[in-house]
Scaffold this motif. Structure first.
Motif, PDB file in Angstrom:
ATOM      1  N   GLU A  91       0.767  -1.199  -0.039  1.00 13.00           N
ATOM      2  CA  GLU A  91       0.120   0.111   0.042  1.00 13.00           C
ATOM      3  C   GLU A  91       0.832   1.133  -0.036  1.00 13.00           C
ATOM      4  N   ARG A  92       2.032   1.437   0.812  1.00 18.11           N
ATOM      5  CA  ARG A  92       2.868   2.337   0.838  1.00 18.11           C
ATOM      6  C   ARG A  92       4.092   1.668   1.126  1.00 18.11           C
ATOM      7  N   TRP A  93       5.331   2.583   1.039  1.00 20.04           N
ATOM      8  CA  TRP A  93       6.533   2.142   1.589  1.00 20.04           C
ATOM      9  C   TRP A  93       7.165   3.658   2.119  1.00 20.04           C
ATOM     10  N   GLU A  94       8.321   3.428   3.185  1.00 19.93           N
ATOM     11  CA  GLU A  94       9.226   4.409   3.740  1.00 19.93           C
ATOM     12  C   GLU A  94      10.415   3.822   3.826  1.00 19.93           C
ATOM     13  N   VAL A  95      11.504   4.896   3.731  1.00 19.19           N
ATOM     14  CA  VAL A  95      12.346   4.769   4.335  1.00 19.19           C
ATOM     15  C   VAL A  95      12.646   4.982   5.836  1.00 19.19           C
ATOM     16  N   PHE A  96      13.233   3.991   6.717  1.00 18.98           N
ATOM     17  CA  PHE A  96      12.938   4.476   7.993  1.00 18.98           C
ATOM     18  C   PHE A  96      14.241   4.280   8.674  1.00 18.98           C
ATOM     19  N   GLU A  97      15.346   4.027   7.946  1.00 10.50           N
ATOM     20  CA  GLU A  97      16.790   4.086   8.372  1.00 10.50           C
ATOM     21  C   GLU A  97      17.746   4.213   7.151  1.00 10.50           C
ATOM     22  N   SER A  98      18.695   5.023   7.349  1.00 11.70           N
ATOM     23  CA  SER A  98      19.888   5.288   6.136  1.00 11.70           C
ATOM     24  C   SER A  98      20.971   5.459   6.835  1.00 11.70           C
ATOM     25  N   GLU A  99      22.074   5.172   6.294  1.00 10.65           N
ATOM     26  CA  GLU A  99      23.336   5.160   6.495  1.00 10.65           C
ATOM     27  C   GLU A  99      24.397   5.574   5.242  1.00 10.65           C
ATOM     28  N   CYS A 100      25.356   6.312   5.208  1.00  7.49           N
ATOM     29  CA  CYS A 100      26.129   6.276   4.283  1.00  7.49           C
ATOM     30  C   CYS A 100      27.566   6.054   4.692  1.00  7.49           C
ATOM     31  N   ALA A 101      28.294   5.345   4.189  1.00  4.59           N
ATOM     32  CA  ALA A 101      29.779   5.139   4.317  1.00  4.59           C
ATOM     33  C   ALA A 101      30.471   6.143   3.772  1.00  4.59           C
ATOM     34  N   SER A 102      30.152   6.444   2.572  1.00  9.84           N
ATOM     35  CA  SER A 102      30.689   7.634   1.900  1.00  9.84           C
ATOM     36  C   SER A 102      29.646   8.331   0.902  1.00  9.84           C
ATOM     37  N   PRO A 103      29.880   9.383   0.463  1.00  9.09           N
ATOM     38  CA  PRO A 103      28.866  10.218  -0.297  1.00  9.09           C
ATOM     39  C   PRO A 103      28.428   9.172  -1.578  1.00  9.09           C
ATOM     40  N   GLU A 104      29.103   7.995  -2.113  1.00 10.96           N
ATOM     41  CA  GLU A 104      28.807   7.331  -3.053  1.00 10.96           C
ATOM     42  C   GLU A 104      28.118   5.921  -2.628  1.00 10.96           C
ATOM     43  N   LEU A 105      28.144   5.561  -1.423  1.00  9.04           N
ATOM     44  CA  LEU A 105      27.752   4.319  -0.765  1.00  9.04           C
ATOM     45  C   LEU A 105      27.119   4.722   0.384  1.00  9.04           C
ATOM     46  N   CYS A 106      25.563   4.126   0.184  1.00 10.33           N
ATOM     47  CA  CYS A 106      24.531   4.357   1.323  1.00 10.33           C
ATOM     48  C   CYS A 106      23.703   2.944   1.352  1.00 10.33           C
ATOM     49  N   ARG A 107      23.233   2.835   2.608  1.00 11.58           N
ATOM     50  CA  ARG A 107      22.299   1.702   2.735  1.00 11.58           C
ATOM     51  C   ARG A 107      21.039   2.185   3.437  1.00 11.58           C
ATOM     52  N   VAL A 108      20.018   1.641   2.790  1.00  8.48           N
ATOM     53  CA  VAL A 108      18.518   2.053   3.242  1.00  8.48           C
ATOM     54  C   VAL A 108      17.866   0.928   3.886  1.00  8.48           C
ATOM     55  N   LYS A 109      17.067   1.131   4.829  1.00 10.48           N
ATOM     56  CA  LYS A 109      16.340   0.013   5.352  1.00 10.48           C
ATOM     57  C   LYS A 109      14.738   0.587   4.916  1.00 10.48           C
ATOM     58  N   ILE A 110      14.130  -0.170   4.538  1.00  8.48           N
ATOM     59  CA  ILE A 110      12.695   0.383   4.103  1.00  8.48           C
ATOM     60  C   ILE A 110      11.510  -0.643   4.476  1.00  8.48           C
ATOM     61  N   ALA A 111      10.554  -0.056   4.829  1.00  8.97           N
ATOM     62  CA  ALA A 111       9.357  -0.878   5.479  1.00  8.97           C
ATOM     63  C   ALA A 111       8.412  -0.509   4.320  1.00  8.97           C
ATOM     64  N   ALA A 112       7.766  -1.807   3.784  1.00  8.26           N
ATOM     65  CA  ALA A 112       6.659  -1.733   2.758  1.00  8.26           C
ATOM     66  C   ALA A 112       5.513  -2.274   3.304  1.00  8.26           C
ATOM     67  N   TYR A 113       4.598  -1.490   3.380  1.00  5.55           N
ATOM     68  CA  TYR A 113       3.320  -1.892   4.293  1.00  5.55           C
ATOM     69  C   TYR A 113       2.430  -2.349   3.572  1.00  5.55           C
ATOM     70  N   THR A 114       1.871  -3.528   3.831  1.00 10.50           N
ATOM     71  CA  THR A 114       0.581  -4.291   3.252  1.00 10.50           C
ATOM     72  C   THR A 114      -0.661  -4.316   4.263  1.00 10.50           C
ATOM     73  N   ALA A 115      -1.769  -4.998   3.866  1.00 11.53           N
ATOM     74  CA  ALA A 115      -2.761  -5.159   4.825  1.00 11.53           C
ATOM     75  C   ALA A 115      -2.574  -5.914   5.700  1.00 11.53           C
ATOM     76  N   ASN A 116      -1.603  -6.915   5.736  1.00  5.01           N
ATOM     77  CA  ASN A 116      -1.121  -8.119   6.917  1.00  5.01           C
ATOM     78  C   ASN A 116      -0.012  -7.623   7.199  1.00  5.01           C
ATOM     79  N   GLY A 117       0.614  -6.572   7.231  1.00  7.19           N
ATOM     80  CA  GLY A 117       1.895  -6.207   8.215  1.00  7.19           C
ATOM     81  C   GLY A 117       2.676  -5.811   7.047  1.00  7.19           C
ATOM     82  N   PRO A 118       3.919  -5.370   7.688  1.00  6.47           N
ATOM     83  CA  PRO A 118       5.056  -4.781   7.000  1.00  6.47           C
ATOM     84  C   PRO A 118       5.963  -5.751   6.500  1.00  6.47           C
ATOM     85  N   VAL A 119       6.528  -5.544   5.359  1.00  3.01           N
ATOM     86  CA  VAL A 119       7.684  -6.368   4.834  1.00  3.01           C
ATOM     87  C   VAL A 119       8.981  -5.367   4.896  1.00  3.01           C
ATOM     88  N   PHE A 120      10.199  -5.881   5.000  1.00  2.00           N
ATOM     89  CA  PHE A 120      11.186  -5.099   5.108  1.00  2.00           C
ATOM     90  C   PHE A 120      12.196  -5.283   3.909  1.00  2.00           C
TER      91      PHE A 120
END
Length: 147
Positions: A91-120
């Motif tokens: 139904e919707r998704w959001e980045v709930f955490e991010s971190e960057c080891a350098s300006p060119e390398l980042c990691r994001v954690k995203i929650a994707a919300y469904t009717a039956n709960g989130p998927v990560f």
């Protein structure tokens, strides 16, 4: 005696250094990094929302070495299909955490919300020739790495 004490200090510092490196806090994405990464994640999640799972991964990995790894991509498609057929349409998704080891390398954690709960989704991206490219993705329903 003095040599032994110096050696002990040197060993203590050598042992502590890797632990300190692991515990360091990395900065979150800047607005510019987030905007660039959003150009990758929005089409990906839009395709997943439309149940176009193979297209989502084909587009995500386009122009990367991973695009040629058909077995691995098919496994991701199968795993994602199973998860989202179980949980329901995103139904919707959001980045709930991010971190960057350098300006060119980042990691994001995203929650994707469904009717039956989130998927990560854990996604690592690097910037190459002005565009953000994925180099690691993990999708699942277990929030063990969320908290």
């Amino acid at each position: 005696m003095m040599k032994a004490a110096l050696l002990s200090i040197a060993l203590a510092l050598a042992v502590a250094a890797p632990a300190a490196a692991v515990e360091r806090e990395l900065p979150p994405m800047t607005e510019a990094q987030a905007a660039g990464i959003e150009r990758v994640t929005t089409p990906f999640f839009s395709s997943l929302k439309d149940k176009a799972y193979a297209k989502a991964y084909a587009d995500l990995f386009a122009g990367t070495l991973f695009a040629s790894k058909t077995v691995e991509v098919q496994q991701l498609v199968s795993q994602t299909t199973f998860i989202l057929e179980t949980y329901g349409v995103i139904e919707r998704w959001e980045v709930f955490e991010s971190e960057c080891a350098s300006p060119e390398l980042c990691r994001v954690k995203i929650a994707a919300y469904t009717a039956n709960g989130p998927v990560f989704v854990w996604l690592s991206l690097y910037r190459w020739n002005g565009a953000w490219k994925p180099n690691y993705i993990l999708i699942g329903d277990t929030p063990q790495f969320v908290y």
